[in-house]
Design a protein around this motif. Structure first.
Motif, PDB file in Angstrom:
ATOM      1  N   MET A   1     131.934 -57.666  39.230  1.00 56.85           N
ATOM      2  CA  MET A   1     130.644 -57.679  39.918  1.00 56.85           C
ATOM      3  C   MET A   1     130.141 -59.117  39.974  1.00 56.85           C
ATOM      4  O   MET A   1     130.087 -59.797  38.958  1.00 56.85           O
ATOM      5  N   SER A   2     129.746 -59.527  41.150  1.00 57.80           N
ATOM      6  CA  SER A   2     129.243 -60.880  41.324  1.00 57.80           C
ATOM      7  C   SER A   2     127.812 -60.979  40.793  1.00 57.80           C
ATOM      8  O   SER A   2     127.128 -59.973  40.586  1.00 57.80           O
ATOM      9  N   VAL A   3     127.383 -62.201  40.617  1.00 55.10           N
ATOM     10  CA  VAL A   3     126.013 -62.448  40.159  1.00 55.10           C
ATOM     11  C   VAL A   3     125.021 -61.898  41.182  1.00 55.10           C
ATOM     12  O   VAL A   3     124.009 -61.288  40.817  1.00 55.10           O
ATOM     13  N   GLN A   4     125.320 -62.075  42.456  1.00 54.32           N
ATOM     14  CA  GLN A   4     124.421 -61.565  43.500  1.00 54.32           C
ATOM     15  C   GLN A   4     124.318 -60.042  43.463  1.00 54.32           C
ATOM     16  O   GLN A   4     123.238 -59.493  43.631  1.00 54.32           O
ATOM     17  N   GLU A   5     125.436 -59.373  43.258  1.00 57.28           N
ATOM     18  CA  GLU A   5     125.431 -57.909  43.177  1.00 57.28           C
ATOM     19  C   GLU A   5     124.624 -57.433  41.970  1.00 57.28           C
ATOM     20  O   GLU A   5     123.864 -56.474  42.065  1.00 57.28           O
ATOM     21  N   ARG A   6     124.805 -58.128  40.847  1.00 59.61           N
ATOM     22  CA  ARG A   6     124.060 -57.767  39.636  1.00 59.61           C
ATOM     23  C   ARG A   6     122.563 -57.971  39.859  1.00 59.61           C
ATOM     24  O   ARG A   6     121.749 -57.112  39.517  1.00 59.61           O
ATOM     25  N   LYS A   7     122.181 -59.087  40.459  1.00 60.64           N
ATOM     26  CA  LYS A   7     120.758 -59.361  40.717  1.00 60.64           C
ATOM     27  C   LYS A   7     120.167 -58.338  41.687  1.00 60.64           C
ATOM     28  O   LYS A   7     119.041 -57.896  41.506  1.00 60.64           O
ATOM     29  N   ALA A   8     120.941 -57.966  42.696  1.00 57.98           N
ATOM     30  CA  ALA A   8     120.472 -56.948  43.653  1.00 57.98           C
ATOM     31  C   ALA A   8     120.292 -55.610  42.952  1.00 57.98           C
ATOM     32  O   ALA A   8     119.311 -54.894  43.201  1.00 57.98           O
ATOM     33  N   ARG A   9     121.228 -55.242  42.073  1.00 57.68           N
ATOM     34  CA  ARG A   9     121.110 -53.994  41.323  1.00 57.68           C
ATOM     35  C   ARG A   9     119.891 -54.019  40.399  1.00 57.68           C
ATOM     36  O   ARG A   9     119.122 -53.063  40.335  1.00 57.68           O
ATOM     37  N   GLU A  10     119.676 -55.139  39.707  1.00 54.96           N
ATOM     38  CA  GLU A  10     118.523 -55.269  38.810  1.00 54.96           C
ATOM     39  C   GLU A  10     117.212 -55.211  39.598  1.00 54.96           C
ATOM     40  O   GLU A  10     116.250 -54.590  39.153  1.00 54.96           O
ATOM     41  N   ARG A  11     117.200 -55.818  40.764  1.00 53.73           N
ATOM     42  CA  ARG A  11     116.001 -55.778  41.613  1.00 53.73           C
ATOM     43  C   ARG A  11     115.704 -54.344  42.046  1.00 53.73           C
ATOM     44  O   ARG A  11     114.558 -53.890  41.993  1.00 53.73           O
TER      45      ARG A  11
END
Length: 192
Positions: A1-11
């Motif tokens: 999982m990319s950092v962007q995907e993780r941030k989108a999931r957390e958001r």
């Protein structure tokens, strides 16, 4: 999982938490108790974080309304699907709608009483609202009668249900006659 995907999931998770917390607070204490300060405290994030998701209470009400529209569509479809025959489906739909309104007063208010910034019956109406109306139309369109546009019939029947839900909740109509009112509504409006 990319950092962007993780941030989108957390958001997305934070957004769901905000909406769920607003809904819970409104169901227990009313919409007046839902403030950005109180929400920020409850979810343990700062107000600027909350504002990075929603511009204010109006948008939060809108998010609760959209969630509620999805739930309402599921509820009336399930109620109608469990019944056999057009009249029974319409009666079940009406009871399912009224039960939803009674069990979820803050969500019902977000959908139909408060300004959540949502467009109704417009080109830009959100899909969740369109689907909630479609859930009513699927069953009510069967009993509109010859020459009556199914959409128009659904609007009138829905307006009657909304009036029953609102007046009963306000104590203007006694709850003990709710089943009789549904039967009367179905008998007078539904052509079976």
């Amino acid at each position: 999982m990319s950092v962007q995907e993780r941030k989108a999931r957390e958001r997305a998770e934070r957004e769901r938490l905000i909406v769920a917390t607003a809904r819970e607070l409104a169901e227990h204490q009313g919409w007046d108790a839902v403030t950005t300060r109180r929400l920020a405290e409850r979810i343990e994030y700062s107000q600027p974080v909350l504002y990075s998701h929603f511009r204010g209470k109006r948008e939060i009400i809108g998010a609760v309304a959209l969630e509620g529209a999805t739930e309402l569509a599921v509820a009336v479809r399930a109620a109608a699907a469990a019944a056999d025959g057009p009249r029974a489906r319409v009666t079940a739909l009406a009871r399912g709608y009224l039960d939803f309104a009674e069990r979820n007063p803050a969500v019902y208010d977000a959908l139909f009483q408060l300004d959540g910034g949502l467009a109704y019956a417009q080109d830009d109406t959100p899909e969740q609202l369109k689907d909630a109306f479609a859930a009513l139309l699927e069953t009510l369109g069967e009993v509109a009668g010859d020459g009556v546009p199914p959409g128009l019939f659904t609007e009138v029947f829905w307006a009657a249900l909304h009036g029953l839900a609102t007046l009963t909740r306000a104590g203007r109509l006694p709850r003990q006659d709710a089943d009789w009112r549904v039967e009367l509504l179905v008998d007078r409006l539904a052509i079976v």
